[in-house]
Design a protein around this motif. Structure first.
Motif, short mmCIF file in Angstrom:
data_model
loop_
_atom_site.label_atom_id
_atom_site.label_comp_id
_atom_site.label_asym_id
_atom_site.label_seq_id
_atom_site.Cartn_x
_atom_site.Cartn_y
_atom_site.Cartn_z
N SER A 226 92.15 123.09 -42.24
CA SER A 226 91.82 124.25 -43.07
C SER A 226 90.31 124.46 -43.11
N MET A 227 89.90 125.65 -43.55
CA MET A 227 88.48 125.93 -43.71
C MET A 227 87.85 125.02 -44.75
N ALA A 228 88.63 124.65 -45.78
CA ALA A 228 88.10 123.73 -46.79
C ALA A 228 87.75 122.39 -46.15
N GLU A 229 88.59 121.93 -45.24
CA GLU A 229 88.32 120.66 -44.56
C GLU A 229 87.11 120.79 -43.63
N VAL A 230 86.98 121.94 -42.99
CA VAL A 230 85.82 122.16 -42.12
C VAL A 230 84.54 122.13 -42.96
N ASN A 231 84.56 122.82 -44.10
CA ASN A 231 83.37 122.86 -44.95
C ASN A 231 83.05 121.51 -45.56
N ALA A 232 84.04 120.63 -45.63
CA ALA A 232 83.82 119.29 -46.19
C ALA A 232 83.21 118.32 -45.18
N LEU A 233 83.05 118.74 -43.94
CA LEU A 233 82.47 117.86 -42.92
C LEU A 233 80.94 117.88 -43.06
N THR A 234 80.44 117.17 -44.05
CA THR A 234 79.01 117.20 -44.34
C THR A 234 78.17 116.61 -43.21
N ASP A 235 78.78 115.73 -42.40
CA ASP A 235 78.04 115.17 -41.26
C ASP A 235 78.03 116.12 -40.07
N LEU A 236 78.86 117.16 -40.12
CA LEU A 236 78.92 118.16 -39.05
C LEU A 236 78.82 119.56 -39.67
N PRO A 237 77.67 119.93 -40.19
CA PRO A 237 77.56 121.23 -40.88
C PRO A 237 77.70 122.39 -39.91
N LEU A 238 78.19 123.50 -40.45
CA LEU A 238 78.29 124.72 -39.66
C LEU A 238 76.90 125.25 -39.34
N PRO A 239 76.71 125.86 -38.18
CA PRO A 239 75.38 126.34 -37.79
C PRO A 239 74.95 127.54 -38.62
N ARG A 240 73.64 127.78 -38.62
CA ARG A 240 73.07 128.95 -39.29
C ARG A 240 72.51 129.89 -38.24
N TRP A 241 73.08 131.11 -38.19
CA TRP A 241 72.63 132.13 -37.24
C TRP A 241 71.59 133.01 -37.90
N PRO A 242 70.65 133.59 -37.14
CA PRO A 242 69.60 134.41 -37.76
C PRO A 242 70.13 135.72 -38.31
N ARG A 243 69.50 136.16 -39.39
CA ARG A 243 69.78 137.49 -39.93
C ARG A 243 69.11 138.54 -39.05
N ARG A 244 69.29 139.81 -39.41
CA ARG A 244 68.71 140.90 -38.62
C ARG A 244 67.19 140.84 -38.61
N ASP A 245 66.58 140.33 -39.69
CA ASP A 245 65.12 140.27 -39.74
C ASP A 245 64.56 139.00 -39.11
N GLY A 246 65.44 138.17 -38.53
CA GLY A 246 64.99 136.95 -37.88
C GLY A 246 64.98 135.73 -38.76
N SER A 247 65.12 135.89 -40.08
CA SER A 247 65.16 134.75 -40.99
C SER A 247 66.55 134.11 -40.97
N TYR A 248 66.62 132.89 -41.48
CA TYR A 248 67.88 132.16 -41.51
C TYR A 248 68.36 131.97 -42.95
N PRO A 249 69.67 132.03 -43.19
CA PRO A 249 70.17 131.73 -44.54
C PRO A 249 69.93 130.26 -44.88
N ASP A 250 69.88 129.97 -46.17
CA ASP A 250 69.73 128.59 -46.60
C ASP A 250 71.00 127.80 -46.29
N GLY A 251 70.85 126.51 -46.10
CA GLY A 251 72.01 125.67 -45.86
C GLY A 251 71.64 124.44 -45.05
N PRO A 252 72.55 123.49 -44.96
CA PRO A 252 72.26 122.23 -44.27
C PRO A 252 72.42 122.31 -42.75
N GLY A 253 73.09 123.34 -42.25
CA GLY A 253 73.39 123.41 -40.82
C GLY A 253 72.16 123.69 -39.97
#
Length: 309
Positions: free
Chosen positions: A212-239
């Motif tokens: 499930s997505m909940a299990e994916v989000n719980a993989l703290t050692d394998l965080p989901l990547p952060r893709w750039p926004r339109r202005d080139g900045s990145y959202p906050d997060g551990p990935g």
């Protein structure tokens, strides 16, 4: 004009130096694209000195131009103090609308020049690696149509096809909901698919029939990547910050990230990646999108071909 003092906003075509007309309290205010560019630079930099450097102009005339814009609109766009600048609510609205207005002006200029070109053609933007099989079939089928013109394919990073279609660099694009925003475009749905999670080789969850997505989000050692926004900045997060799928797949192989991607990308992954279906992840729909005002026969023919496929 409403004599009762009501206000409205009209977009004026033709003179690209003056595009936004705000009609209020019985008289007209004209905001020029030059002023919108000035404001966007200041709003994005939140610093007059950096904005002036970006615009290749001196700071005093830039400050005066923003003050004049505020007086003309009758609103405060920026809160200023000795240490920082921040946008007001009105400033945030103008930043969003100004970006759209400037993109529309640039798009009109580019499409006008392309329409006058000696060699007719269509520019199609799509995310590199996505919908590869569909794209190949579309290009082959369209090339066999009577009257087909040359199709230039622009392979882009995530989020770029939408931007290229909005700013006029592309005539048509393959977009992917819910990742791309299709607001303001005409679209036709082409294909809907489920998503999978890509894990490092030998991961303990690799043998699961699904997760499930909940299990994916719980993989703290394998965080989901952060893709750039339109202005080139990145959202906050551990990935980790990523810009393309080559970076992403290498990070997954190294055990630094996982990724939830459309199932069609399975064929492009390395054999040693672990792949597990994620049934509750949102389905991804590939759409063909084009500007609603397009009168291009080539775009219309390409869209019809895509729908038949």
């Amino acid at each position: 004009m409403d004599s009762g003092g009501a206000s409205k906003t009209d977009w004026v075509g033709g003179d690209t130096a003056r595009v936004l007309v705000v009609v209020s309290a019985g008289y007209d205010h004209l905001v020029e694209t030059r002023e919108l560019r000035y404001f966007v630079a200041v709003a994005e930099e939140l610093h007059f000195g950096r904005a002036a450097q970006r615009l290749e102009m001196a700071q005093p005339p830039l400050s005066r131009a923003i003050q004049q814009l505020e007086r003309r609109l009758g609103v405060v766009l920026l809160h200023r103090n000795a240490r920082a600048i921040r946008l007001t609510e009105a400033g945030s609205v103008l930043l969003r609308e100004a970006r759209l207005a400037l993109e529309a002006v640039e798009a009109a200029e580019r499409r006008t020049r392309r329409a006058a070109a000696d060699r007719p053609g269509v520019v199609l933007a799509t995310k590199a690696g996505a919908s590869s099989e569909l794209l190949s079939k579309l290009l082959d089928a369209y090339a066999a149509e009577p009257g087909a013109v040359a199709v230039e394919v622009m392979l882009c990073g995530p989020g770029e096809p939408e931007r290229l279609l909005r700013n006029g660099r592309a005539d048509v694009a393959l977009l992917h909901r819910p990742y791309d925003t299709t607001t303001g475009f005409d679209t036709e749905d082409l294909h809907t698919e489920h998503q999978i999670v890509v894990l490092p080789p030998g991961h303990p969850l690799a043998d699961r029939p699904h997760i499930s997505m909940a299990e994916v989000n719980a993989l703290t050692d394998l965080p989901l990547p952060r893709w750039p926004r339109r202005d080139g900045s990145y959202p906050d997060g551990p990935g980790p910050q990523v810009r393309d799928h080559t970076q992403l797949t290498q990070l997954i192989t190294l055990g630094r990230a996982c990724a939830v991607v459309p199932e069609s990308l399975r064929a492009q992954l390395r054999d040693d990646h672990a792949i597990v279906p994620v049934p509750d992840a949102p389905s991804v729909t590939t759409v063909i999108a084009w500007p609603p005002h397009s009168r291009s026969k080539a775009v219309a023919d390409l869209v019809r071909t895509a729908i038949r496929l």
